[in-house]
Design an enzyme around this catalytic site. Structure first.
Site, PDB file in Angstrom:
ATOM      1  N   CYS A   1       0.820  -1.210   0.000  1.00 40.12           N
ATOM      2  CA  CYS A   1       0.000   0.000   0.000  1.00 40.12           C
ATOM      3  C   CYS A   1       0.861   1.269   0.000  1.00 40.12           C
ATOM      4  O   CYS A   1       1.404   1.644  -1.014  1.00 40.12           O
ATOM      5  CB  CYS A   1      -1.005  -0.049   1.147  1.00 40.12           C
ATOM      6  SG  CYS A   1      -2.448   0.966   0.815  1.00 40.12           S
TER       7      CYS A   1
ATOM      8  N   HIS B   1      -3.742  -5.030   0.362  1.00 41.18           N
ATOM      9  CA  HIS B   1      -3.106  -5.662   1.525  1.00 41.18           C
ATOM     10  C   HIS B   1      -3.193  -7.184   1.369  1.00 41.18           C
ATOM     11  O   HIS B   1      -4.167  -7.786   1.837  1.00 41.18           O
ATOM     12  CB  HIS B   1      -3.814  -5.240   2.810  1.00 41.18           C
ATOM     13  CG  HIS B   1      -3.628  -3.794   3.139  1.00 41.18           C
ATOM     14  ND1 HIS B   1      -2.676  -3.355   4.025  1.00 41.18           N
ATOM     15  CD2 HIS B   1      -4.247  -2.689   2.678  1.00 41.18           C
ATOM     16  CE1 HIS B   1      -2.732  -2.046   4.098  1.00 41.18           C
ATOM     17  NE2 HIS B   1      -3.678  -1.603   3.297  1.00 41.18           N
TER      18      HIS B   1
ATOM     19  N   GLU C   1      -1.865  -9.437   2.929  1.00 44.38           N
ATOM     20  CA  GLU C   1      -1.851 -10.146   4.220  1.00 44.38           C
ATOM     21  C   GLU C   1      -3.258 -10.475   4.719  1.00 44.38           C
ATOM     22  O   GLU C   1      -3.446 -11.405   5.488  1.00 44.38           O
ATOM     23  CB  GLU C   1      -1.093  -9.343   5.289  1.00 44.38           C
ATOM     24  CG  GLU C   1      -1.613  -7.942   5.579  1.00 44.38           C
ATOM     25  CD  GLU C   1      -1.074  -6.896   4.602  1.00 44.38           C
ATOM     26  OE1 GLU C   1      -0.457  -7.295   3.604  1.00 44.38           O
ATOM     27  OE2 GLU C   1      -1.284  -5.700   4.843  1.00 44.38           O
TER      28      GLU C   1
HETATM   29  N1  GLN Z   1      -1.931   6.500   3.129  1.00 42.16           N
HETATM   30  C1  GLN Z   1      -2.026   5.791   1.926  1.00 42.16           C
HETATM   31  C2  GLN Z   1      -3.392   5.957   1.272  1.00 42.16           C
HETATM   32  O1  GLN Z   1      -4.323   6.336   1.915  1.00 42.16           O
HETATM   33  C3  GLN Z   1      -1.721   4.327   2.112  1.00 42.16           C
HETATM   34  C4  GLN Z   1      -2.644   3.623   3.038  1.00 42.16           C
HETATM   35  C5  GLN Z   1      -2.148   2.282   3.490  1.00 42.16           C
HETATM   36  O2  GLN Z   1      -0.950   2.020   3.521  1.00 42.16           O
HETATM   37  N2  GLN Z   1      -3.043   1.406   3.892  1.00 42.16           N
HETATM   38  O3  GLN Z   1      -3.536   5.695   0.101  1.00 42.16           O
END
Ligand code: GLN
Length: 572
Positions: free
Chosen positions: A418, A545, A547
């Site tokens: 992310c 994600h 995970e």
């Molecule tokens: N802050 C980033 C976004 O909002 C990444 C978010 C995250 O790592 N879950 O896109």
């Protein structure tokens, strides 16, 4: 609209003190309930206990529906700071939950929904909505019977919707916390209404073993159990958490004080991996006792579960045979609280077990890299692979970008998650595409080169709760890429998201012209979801994600591939 059935019950409740709505066609005894309570302290692993018990019941062919109750006034876990509360676990339907739901999904191999998670915030918000609509028909809305009535309704609805044989309710916190007392009161009412043969109560407690004494002490546990008895609930089973196996003497003492027979006061001592807990419960016959107590009838499809049991047993046996280890650098800013990355740690463990290695983690806090207090070379010395962790906001971001330059130039296996992907794209834009001012508008809203920018749909939103791009979504994978190989040549996969920002579509062609490959995209819109550098050993990052979908036995492909690359790199 309130159902006719509910109306009848509600109407009646104006004339009397009862309010206990049932879902339509609900039959008592069709679903059984197990309620797991904690005493002495929180953090005993009620989630792991409940999941392990659920797993054993699944192995016997029963359909299990877990549910976690949290006493917070937050509607969900979306706005909770991971520093205070640990990871926010995202369900496929986009619900942002407590990390215990992750434990349930991993153990039970289920896709849970918003029906498996209840907070005080969600409960009260529903009650207030009903009250405003006049659905309580003039009654003064009270904690008892209305709040407890709604909790019971939520549980019964879950049983109906999932057609579960057994609903397992885990009450967060400990008995005695003001904020969960009405949930425990609801449990008492449920026990009374459904009958003893349909509800079983399990208490987790903690046996102290102070180093200065060198022996186990049961007083705190006894007092804790007394707390449960004092609210009119008799536990059927007591599980005693302790670092070492709980002695017979201590179990006897607890048994005497709690009206629970000795064979149902069990030791739940530390084991090498949480995935070995079901085995402990099986040996202590917790599943057998529950089946007997709840008069659960054996299922015909028991045989089908045999294959799954074999796979599970083979997998857990591997845990005990692992000899080799690798070290993964965990680059982030919440590294002081490991729970913030609970699912990532688990996904690494799953992949490690599958590849017969123990995955050691070296936590690298990028705030210190940013200030120059720590050197990158030192931080990344002796590691076999690096994960750049998810994150929000400015702090530590430049440190991550600095680390990423080193990782790319030194060809270290890399997995970006992310925010980790967003930082990797910025690093590449700055140092390979020579866009000097490349940045994310999350870090610098005024940046002239917004390589990472807010998603168009996010621009209109003002509040913070529950409105990120959330939940399971389809991803189209580009044939011939590493992602395509890892995901078993599937063209469409599904993974879970939680973000507000994305790779700015305007820069995609520039990035691609310098060798960045976007191997996973939204099937319709230009939202980039997987990025890789094919000329590197393993350099892959994703906007989702992975995970959240990693399970024991069925590990997530990106983690599997990454751990494999780290094992190969270690041989260097
Ligand atoms: N802050 C980033 C976004 O909002 C990444 C978010 C995250 O790592 N879950 O896109």
């Amino acid at each position: 609209m309130v159902s006719d059935m509910l109306k009848k019950v509600v109407k009646k409740s104006i004339e009397n003190e009862f309010y206990s709505p049932f879902p339509e066609n609900y039959k008592k005894g069709q679903a059984k309930y197990i309620i797991v309570l904690g005493t002495v302290m929180s953090g005993l692993g009620k989630g792991i206990f409940s999941s392990s018990l659920g797993k054993l019941l699944q192995f016997k062919g029963f359909k299990v529906a877990p549910i976690k109750f949290d006493g917070y006034l937050n509607e969900d876990a979306g706005t909770l700071n991971p520093f205070r509360h640990g990871e926010v676990f995202v369900l496929d339907d986009g619900t942002e939950t407590d990390m215990d739901l992750g434990t349930y999904e991993r153990f039970l191999n289920l896709n849970l929904t918003e029906n498996n998670y209840l907070t005080n915030g969600k409960l009260f918000s529903e009650i207030l909505k009903k009250e405003r609509k006049g659905e309580y028909l003039g009654r003064d809305v009270q904690v008892i019977p209305h709040v407890t009535g709604e909790i019971k309704l939520f549980l019964r609805n879950l049983a109906m919707k999932t057609k579960a044989d057994v609903v397992i309710l885990e009450v967060g916190g400990t008995v005695g916390d003001l904020e969960n007392m009405f949930c425990i009161e609801a449990a008492r009412e449920l026990l009374y209404e459904e009958g003893k043969e349909n509800v079983s109560i399990i208490a987790l407690t903690y046996v102290l073993e102070p180093e200065f004494l060198g022996e186990q002490k049961s007083k705190a546990a006894q007092l804790g159990i007394k707390n449960i008895l004092s609210v009119g609930i008799q536990p059927d089973i007591i599980a005693c958490r302790c670092s070492n196996p709980v002695t017979n003497k201590i179990r006897e003492k607890i048994s005497v004080f709690s009206n629970v027979p000795l064979n149902k006061v069990i030791s739940l001592h530390d084991v090498q991996s949480i995935y070995l807990v079901p085995e402990i419960l099986k040996r202590a016959k917790v599943d057998e006792n529950i089946i007997k107590k709840l008069n659960l009838k054996r299922k015909n499809h028991f045989k089908e579960e045999q294959e799954e049991i074999k796979q599970w047993d083979a997998w857990t046996e591997k845990i005990q045979e692992i000899k080799k280890e690798i070290t993964i650098g965990m680059i982030g800013k919440y590294t002081a609280l490991r729970d913030s990355y609970a699912s990532i740690i688990k996904a690494l463990e799953h992949a490690g077990i599958s590849h017969n290695v123990k995955v050691k983690k070296k936590w690298i806090e990028t705030t210190y890299i940013e200030t120059g207090e720590k050197s990158i070379e030192n931080a990344l010395k002796d590691i076999d692979g690096v994960i750049v962790l998810p994150g929000f906001g400015k702090r530590g971001a430049e440190g991550k970008i600095k680390c990423l330059k080193y990782i790319r130039e030194n060809n270290i296996p890399f997995l970006g998650i992310c925010f980790g992907m967003q930082m990797a794209v910025i690093e590449f834009a700055r140092n390979v595409c020579k866009i000097k001012n490349a940045n994310s508008t999350e870090i610098n809203p005024e940046t002239k080169e917004p390589i990472i920018d807010i998603l168009p749909e996010q621009k209109k939103l003002e509040s913070l709760g529950g409105n990120m791009r959330l939940g399971g979504k389809k991803i189209e994978i580009k044939p011939g890429t590493r992602a395509f190989e890892l995901y078993g040549k599937k063209k469409i996969i599904r993974e879970r998201f939680r973000h507000r920002y994305e790779v700015n579509p305007k820069y995609i062609s520039t990035l691609e012209s310098k060798g960045m490959v976007f191997s996973g995209k939204h099937p319709k819109y230009p939202i980039m979801q997987i990025m890789e550098l094919p000329d590197k050993r393993f350099y892959i990052a994703c906007q989702f994600h992975p995970e959240f979908t990693s399970k024991p036995v069925i590990c997530n492909p990106l983690y599997l591939g990454f751990v494999n690359a780290a094992i190969e790199y270690k041989k260097r």
